[in-house]
Motif scaffolding. Structure first.
Motif, PDB file in Angstrom:
ATOM      1  N   LEU A 202       0.837  -1.209   0.000  1.00 29.17           N
ATOM      2  CA  LEU A 202       0.000   0.000   0.000  1.00 29.17           C
ATOM      3  C   LEU A 202       0.867   1.252   0.000  1.00 29.17           C
ATOM      4  CD1 LEU A 202      -2.683  -1.152   2.591  1.00 29.17           C
ATOM      5  CD2 LEU A 202      -3.109  -0.652   0.176  1.00 29.17           C
ATOM      6  N   LEU A 203       1.992   1.176   0.673  1.00 24.15           N
ATOM      7  CA  LEU A 203       2.900   2.313   0.762  1.00 24.15           C
ATOM      8  C   LEU A 203       3.653   2.527  -0.547  1.00 24.15           C
ATOM      9  CD1 LEU A 203       4.133   4.358   2.791  1.00 24.15           C
ATOM     10  CD2 LEU A 203       5.859   2.626   3.302  1.00 24.15           C
ATOM     11  N   PHE A 492     -20.505  -5.848  10.926  1.00 25.54           N
ATOM     12  CA  PHE A 492     -19.317  -5.221  10.349  1.00 25.54           C
ATOM     13  C   PHE A 492     -19.359  -3.702  10.503  1.00 25.54           C
ATOM     14  CE2 PHE A 492     -18.852  -8.931   7.255  1.00 25.54           C
ATOM     15  CZ  PHE A 492     -17.663  -9.379   7.803  1.00 25.54           C
ATOM     16  N   ASP A 493     -18.164  -3.133  10.684  1.00 29.95           N
ATOM     17  CA  ASP A 493     -17.925  -1.705  10.492  1.00 29.95           C
ATOM     18  C   ASP A 493     -18.491  -1.329   9.107  1.00 29.95           C
ATOM     19  OD1 ASP A 493     -16.810   0.800  10.117  1.00 29.95           O
ATOM     20  OD2 ASP A 493     -14.729   0.126  10.220  1.00 29.95           O
ATOM     21  N   THR A 494     -19.175  -0.202   9.014  1.00 31.50           N
ATOM     22  CA  THR A 494     -19.765   0.157   7.714  1.00 31.50           C
ATOM     23  C   THR A 494     -18.705   0.484   6.659  1.00 31.50           C
ATOM     24  OG1 THR A 494     -19.979   2.483   8.368  1.00 31.50           O
ATOM     25  CG2 THR A 494     -21.881   1.049   8.750  1.00 31.50           C
ATOM     26  N   PHE A 495     -17.464   0.691   7.113  1.00 37.15           N
ATOM     27  CA  PHE A 495     -16.391   0.882   6.135  1.00 37.15           C
ATOM     28  C   PHE A 495     -16.162  -0.377   5.292  1.00 37.15           C
ATOM     29  CE2 PHE A 495     -14.522   4.575   8.548  1.00 37.15           C
ATOM     30  CZ  PHE A 495     -14.554   5.453   7.474  1.00 37.15           C
ATOM     31  N   VAL A 496     -16.599  -1.538   5.806  1.00 37.72           N
ATOM     32  CA  VAL A 496     -16.424  -2.765   5.024  1.00 37.72           C
ATOM     33  C   VAL A 496     -17.266  -2.678   3.750  1.00 37.72           C
ATOM     34  CG1 VAL A 496     -16.730  -5.271   4.993  1.00 37.72           C
ATOM     35  CG2 VAL A 496     -15.875  -4.148   7.062  1.00 37.72           C
ATOM     36  N   GLU A 497     -18.513  -2.249   3.887  1.00 38.91           N
ATOM     37  CA  GLU A 497     -19.375  -2.126   2.694  1.00 38.91           C
ATOM     38  C   GLU A 497     -18.792  -1.129   1.691  1.00 38.91           C
ATOM     39  OE1 GLU A 497     -21.679  -1.707   5.901  1.00 38.91           O
ATOM     40  OE2 GLU A 497     -21.021  -3.771   5.745  1.00 38.91           O
ATOM     41  N   SER A 498     -18.261  -0.014   2.225  1.00 38.26           N
ATOM     42  CA  SER A 498     -17.804   1.036   1.305  1.00 38.26           C
ATOM     43  C   SER A 498     -16.417   0.738   0.746  1.00 38.26           C
ATOM     44  CB  SER A 498     -17.818   2.395   2.008  1.00 38.26           C
ATOM     45  OG  SER A 498     -17.005   2.375   3.154  1.00 38.26           O
ATOM     46  N   SER A 499     -15.832  -0.385   1.127  1.00 40.47           N
ATOM     47  CA  SER A 499     -14.493  -0.710   0.627  1.00 40.47           C
ATOM     48  C   SER A 499     -14.516  -1.491  -0.682  1.00 40.47           C
ATOM     49  CB  SER A 499     -13.729  -1.538   1.672  1.00 40.47           C
ATOM     50  OG  SER A 499     -13.494  -0.750   2.807  1.00 40.47           O
ATOM     51  N   HIS A 534     -12.308  11.802   3.785  1.00 38.25           N
ATOM     52  CA  HIS A 534     -12.109  10.366   3.575  1.00 38.25           C
ATOM     53  C   HIS A 534     -10.708  10.041   3.083  1.00 38.25           C
ATOM     54  CE1 HIS A 534     -16.262   9.428   4.317  1.00 38.25           C
ATOM     55  NE2 HIS A 534     -16.641  10.375   3.482  1.00 38.25           N
ATOM     56  N   ALA A 535      -9.817  11.034   3.109  1.00 38.18           N
ATOM     57  CA  ALA A 535      -8.498  10.885   2.498  1.00 38.18           C
ATOM     58  C   ALA A 535      -7.722   9.695   3.052  1.00 38.18           C
ATOM     59  CB  ALA A 535      -7.686  12.166   2.676  1.00 38.18           C
ATOM     60  N   ILE A 536      -7.944   9.348   4.293  1.00 38.74           N
ATOM     61  CA  ILE A 536      -7.181   8.240   4.849  1.00 38.74           C
ATOM     62  C   ILE A 536      -8.021   6.979   4.949  1.00 38.74           C
ATOM     63  CG2 ILE A 536      -5.883   7.403   6.836  1.00 38.74           C
ATOM     64  CD1 ILE A 536      -4.983  10.297   7.281  1.00 38.74           C
ATOM     65  N   TYR A 541      -8.747   1.646   3.175  1.00 43.07           N
ATOM     66  CA  TYR A 541      -9.474   0.379   3.271  1.00 43.07           C
ATOM     67  C   TYR A 541      -9.863  -0.122   1.881  1.00 43.07           C
ATOM     68  CZ  TYR A 541      -9.996   1.242   8.327  1.00 43.07           C
ATOM     69  OH  TYR A 541      -9.766   1.463   9.665  1.00 43.07           O
ATOM     70  N   SER A 542     -10.267   0.795   0.998  1.00 41.63           N
ATOM     71  CA  SER A 542     -10.655   0.386  -0.352  1.00 41.63           C
ATOM     72  C   SER A 542      -9.451  -0.159  -1.123  1.00 41.63           C
ATOM     73  CB  SER A 542     -11.248   1.574  -1.118  1.00 41.63           C
ATOM     74  OG  SER A 542     -12.443   2.003  -0.495  1.00 41.63           O
ATOM     75  N   ARG A 543      -8.317   0.488  -0.949  1.00 38.79           N
ATOM     76  CA  ARG A 543      -7.104   0.005  -1.620  1.00 38.79           C
ATOM     77  C   ARG A 543      -6.732  -1.374  -1.079  1.00 38.79           C
ATOM     78  NH1 ARG A 543      -2.435   3.409  -0.639  1.00 38.79           N
ATOM     79  NH2 ARG A 543      -1.557   2.362  -2.451  1.00 38.79           N
ATOM     80  N   PHE A 544      -6.935  -1.590   0.211  1.00 42.63           N
ATOM     81  CA  PHE A 544      -6.690  -2.897   0.833  1.00 42.63           C
ATOM     82  C   PHE A 544      -7.651  -3.952   0.270  1.00 42.63           C
ATOM     83  CE2 PHE A 544      -8.250  -5.418   4.672  1.00 42.63           C
ATOM     84  CZ  PHE A 544      -7.273  -6.399   4.577  1.00 42.63           C
ATOM     85  N   PHE A 545      -8.943  -3.650   0.239  1.00 45.94           N
ATOM     86  CA  PHE A 545      -9.934  -4.614  -0.253  1.00 45.94           C
ATOM     87  C   PHE A 545      -9.700  -4.964  -1.715  1.00 45.94           C
ATOM     88  CE2 PHE A 545     -14.027  -6.148   1.654  1.00 45.94           C
ATOM     89  CZ  PHE A 545     -13.566  -6.159   2.959  1.00 45.94           C
ATOM     90  N   GLN A 546      -9.330  -3.963  -2.510  1.00 38.68           N
ATOM     91  CA  GLN A 546      -9.057  -4.232  -3.910  1.00 38.68           C
ATOM     92  C   GLN A 546      -7.961  -5.299  -4.034  1.00 38.68           C
ATOM     93  OE1 GLN A 546     -10.706  -2.887  -6.565  1.00 38.68           O
ATOM     94  NE2 GLN A 546      -9.499  -4.164  -7.956  1.00 38.68           N
ATOM     95  N   ARG A 547      -6.961  -5.221  -3.183  1.00 33.35           N
ATOM     96  CA  ARG A 547      -5.859  -6.192  -3.225  1.00 33.35           C
ATOM     97  C   ARG A 547      -6.322  -7.567  -2.736  1.00 33.35           C
ATOM     98  NH1 ARG A 547      -3.817  -1.339  -3.256  1.00 33.35           N
ATOM     99  NH2 ARG A 547      -1.719  -0.987  -4.072  1.00 33.35           N
TER     100      ARG A 547
END
Length: 816
Positions: A202-203, A492-499, A534-536, A541-547
């Motif tokens: 990610l980095l 789930f944290d709602t960030f899971v859906e938006s990822s 939402h910058a962080i 999280y979305s970049r993580f889920f994509q991977r």
RNA sequence: GCCGGGGUGGCGGAACUGGUAGACGCGCCGGAUUCAAAAUCCGGUUUCCGAAAGGAAGUGAGGGUUCGAUUCCCUCCUCCGGCACCA
């Protein structure tokens, strides 16, 4: 026949045409270049607020502009439908969260349609739909199999009166928002996703993402917080287990005068068992909420544990303290303190009378007083036994080598990034697909039993999750051994859906798989627009889920968003517009008064998209006025009768000037929208062109032909921002086909050429005159002409010209 | 506290790569139109001096680099966002 501008009539007509001809529904067209234009989907709170209107209008403008560039554009819309507000509304109004949410969705979708956004509604997603969340439950079980999820204890905000877990937002000044009780930190078992397994990837990828703003990339880099250092072990007197700490400054090891552990650290708890004062201190440390900002800003407190730790190189004993600023969640929950060369350690040592030792000296040999001021720069080691006189890097390596050679430590990389805790002790979320069995422990729900559907007909009291009180939900058989077992009631944290929703838009109806081959066509998202807040988290999280999806073989794409536009807040009275703060301006009233186009135009004109926009009611009127002037300009032009064909070769100077302005505007506005995203200056340039047309007044055949060209151009160019009025005016200008299928106007390079250009003349950097020079004139000619200007002469006369700087096409600076 | 981003007329903002500070719009002032009002149109509008021509100052504060700084560098002030359970 002259007509008055009637926004509502114009807007309804355009919207009907787009709907009836399904203008925005798209399939996969491999002949055209695809363009996936996405806005961060909204939470269905019930009403659109100005922040929504801003981001949706920005994205819609980009989508429509790209369509005019010939791209095959997909712009979907959906709903981030799980979350706390639905539960709060349920408690307040006694309405089930699902019912409340779906009613809100209906209302907001109608508002969006009234604003004329170009959405492909056939792809609509609501994350609270089991057909959606079943796939994140499925992915979770796949991650379970791969060891990418695990369960561990972690800290939550606990409200001791309401006996419930609170979100950080629900903690006001350290107290529960309903009970007003002092909030405590409490440890409970929770599920985590191993985002740290992807930390390096990610980095590193951030360096190859030119389409993202530097600020966001910097924030993510700092958030991941990769640091290279050493893990060192210190023996603890009277203990078998040594104490492990992480440090990036092993070169300062000889400066350690004490050590400190977090309140939750086992050594602190052990000391507390026999010492009531320490127990009381630890208890006090717990009496704060869990937000990092709280921990970092509170007074630094600590207490000696009465335990000694042995310095591994000197053999000296140093005291071990417990301190409220040491975080259990970062590193090992223990730190070595070097007060001479660390700001926080220095202050803590000063406060508690702990010794301060200088072990680093400035490289330039200057003297420092370590008792008067901390020295945190890297330098040369002193007072460091066998390691004196070494540079930072040499000392780092020598000391790291010693620990590795003696099996007392190792070089390691530490991240500030922590694994993602996804458990929420709340009802309105996607159930975590886990079953607990006394014999088999935590067992993922098998694929054929998915989705685990959230019961929607609940009695909602607000005292904890209603799922716990539903035996038909909780009591299940273990999928492995068949014995009686219990279902997980956390969601789930709602960030899971938006990822991962951005990927699902490609194939929202796919019932056989999370993603299908259509995702390969549409991904990645070409343009993603959303709030800078939402910058962080969301973006990481979305970049993580994509991977994770990539490694599951669902997609080949690694980075989900090629270009990112982070739009600033809409502020009112200096604060973010939000329902919570009650400072919301309702777009609905403005639409009713002026129409959607005026609201859209004002949002785009008031500020550049990345900046915060301080709302003011003044100015909307001005946007409306401009649209009326634009309408009337077209009206008067068309009413004057048929227009002859344009012959660029047969124009007089004035006609050439207007035509140059038209084509300069085409170049500027296209660049403003397409490259710079400065929609405010694109609007300003459009206004200038309309002003130029209104002032023109040349009713000759050639003059009217030039005006026709200018008005057509500005109609096309404004259409991404104000599509309805442009739709109507395009027809008024004599076109049989709808504007929505038109292309962006072309630039005629020959129209841009001018014979004379104005050059600014400075003397010693101060503006003293302007001269008109031939377009191709060389520097010497320009400089000579500049010197002739009478006002320039006044300042040059009698002085020696030392230097003359000519910036071609711009200015001459005469230095005397 | 840490990380990121801002600060330019009465207001929102423009000046894109170091080259005319204030485009465009709002507001305000004056005028036209009107019985009147709304709407519309025309002119003016950074501050100070000046009748004008023109001059001086000026982009949060202070310093620096440069022929030239809103733009680059250093120090500081202040506002906004994020800080892992708001979405």
């Amino acid at each position: 026949m002259s007509t008055a501008y009637q926004p509502e009539t114009v807007e309804v007509a355009a919207q009907e045409l787009w709907r009836d001809s399904k203008s925005f529904e798209v399939g996969e067209d491999t002949d055209k270049e695809k363009f996936y234009c996405l806005t961060m989907f909204p939470y269905p709170s019930g009403k659109l607020h100005m922040g929504h209107v801003r981001v949706l209008t920005i994205s819609d403008t980009i989508a429509r502009f790209q369509r005019m560039q010939g791209k095959h554009v997909m712009q979907p819309m959906g709903w981030d439908a799980f979350g706390m507000p639905a539960e709060n509304a349920a408690i307040k109004n006694n309405v089930p969260p699902a019912q409340w949410t779906y009613a809100n969705i209906k209302e907001m979708r109608a508002q969006m349609d009234r604003l004329g956004y170009a959405y492909d509604w056939s792809r609509e997603i609501a994350t609270c739909d089991p057909k959606y969340y079943r796939w994140e439950q499925w992915l979770f079980t796949k991650m379970f199999e791969k060891g990418l999820v695990y369960r561990k204890n972690s800290i939550v905000n606990w409200d001791p009166v309401d006996q419930t877990v609170l979100a950080n937002e629900q903690v006001i000044d350290g107290r529960g928002w309903r009970s007003d009780a002092l909030v405590e930190r409490r440890e409970i078992p929770q599920w985590f996703m191993k985002i740290t397994a992807y930390a390096d990837e990610l980095l590193e990828e951030l360096e190859r993402m030119p389409g993202w703003p530097d600020s966001v990339k910097t924030m993510q880099t700092n958030w991941i917080g990769r640091s290279e250092g050493v893990e060192l072990t210190f023996d603890v007197v009277g203990e078998d287990e040594p104490l492990t700490v992480f440090t990036t400054r092993p070169d300062t090891l000889f400066g350690v005068t004490y050590m400190a552990v977090a309140a939750e650290h086992p050594l602190a708890e052990k000391a507390a068992a026999t010492n009531p004062e320490i127990a009381a201190f630890i208890e006090e440390c717990r009496k704060t909420d869990a937000a990092e900002a709280t921990l970092e800003t509170m007074e630094k407190k600590g207490m000696a544990l009465g335990i000694s730790v042995v310095h591994p190189l000197t053999g000296e004993e140093v005291p071990l303290w417990v301190a409220n600023f040491v975080l259990m969640s970062y590193g090992t929950g223990a730190v070595m303190a070097v007060p001479g060369h660390d700001e926080r350690d220095w202050e803590f040592a000063k406060k508690h009378g702990l010794p301060i030792k200088q072990v680093i000296a400035p490289e330039d040999g200057s003297e420092i007083d370590i008792d008067a001021a901390v020295y945190i720069d890297k330098g040369l080691t002193v007072n460091s036994g066998d390691y004196n006189g070494l540079s930072y890097q040499d000392a780092f390596n020598a000391i790291a080598d010693w620990f590795e050679d003696n099996d007392r430590g190792r070089r390691t990389i530490n991240y500030r990034l922590r694994d993602w805790g996804v458990s929420r002790q709340r009802y309105w979320g996607a159930p975590i697909p886990i079953i607990y069995c006394d014999d088999c422990d935590a067992v993922p729900v098998p694929e054929q039993d998915l989705p685990v559907v959230l019961p929607e007909d609940v009695q909602f009291t607000g005292h904890g999750s209603p799922l716990k009180d539903m035996p038909e939900f909780v009591n299940v058989k273990c999928p492995q051994c068949g014995k009686d077992a219990r279902r997980e009631t956390d969601t789930f944290d709602t960030f899971v859906e938006s990822s991962w929703y951005f990927a699902r838009y490609a194939c929202p109806d796919s019932s056989e798989a999370m993603l299908d081959e259509r995702a390969a066509y549409w991904l990645p998202v070409d343009q993603y627009t959303g709030g800078v807040e939402h910058a962080i988290l969301h973006l990481l999280y979305s970049r993580f889920f994509q991977r994770v999806m990539r490694d599951e073989g669902l997609t080949e794409v690694t980075e989900p968003f090629t270009n990112l536009l982070t739009q600033g807040m809409v502020l009112k009275d200096g604060a973010k517009m939000s329902k919570n703060k009650g400072n919301v301006v309702d777009p609905q009233e403005l639409i009713a008064k002026y129409g959607a186009d005026t609201v859209r135009l004002f949002m785009m004109f008031a500020a550049p998209p990345e900046q915060a926009l301080e709302w003011s009611d003044d100015g909307v009127q001005g946007s409306f006025r401009f649209l009326k002037r634009f309408w009337n300009a077209v009206d008067e032009h068309v009413d004057a009768g048929p227009v002859a064909a344009l012959d660029p070769a047969a124009l007089d100077a004035g006609q050439k000037d207007l035509r140059r302005k038209t084509h300069q505007s085409i170049a500027k506005i296209g660049d403003d929208i397409g490259r710079r995203y400065t929609f405010n200056t694109a609007v300003a340039a459009s206004m200038e062109l309309v002003n130029a047309v209104t002032r023109f007044g040349d009713q000759s055949d050639a003059g009217r032909a030039v005006v026709q060209e200018a008005l057509e151009a500005v109609t096309l160019m404004l259409s991404p921002m104000v599509p309805h009025i442009c739709h109507a005016l395009w027809a008024r200008l004599g076109h049989e086909t709808a504007l929505i299928d038109e292309r962006w106007p072309a630039i005629d390079e020959s129209a841009l050429e001018a014979d004379l250009i104005e050059i600014v003349v400075q003397v010693n950097g101060k503006l003293r005159g302007r001269v008109s020079v031939a377009a191709g004139a060389d520097n010497d000619t320009v400089a000579a002409q500049a010197l002739e200007d009478p006002n320039v002469q006044r300042f040059v006369e009698g002085k020696e010209v030392r230097k003359t700087i000519v910036v071609p096409g711009r200015l001459v600076n005469i230095v005397v």
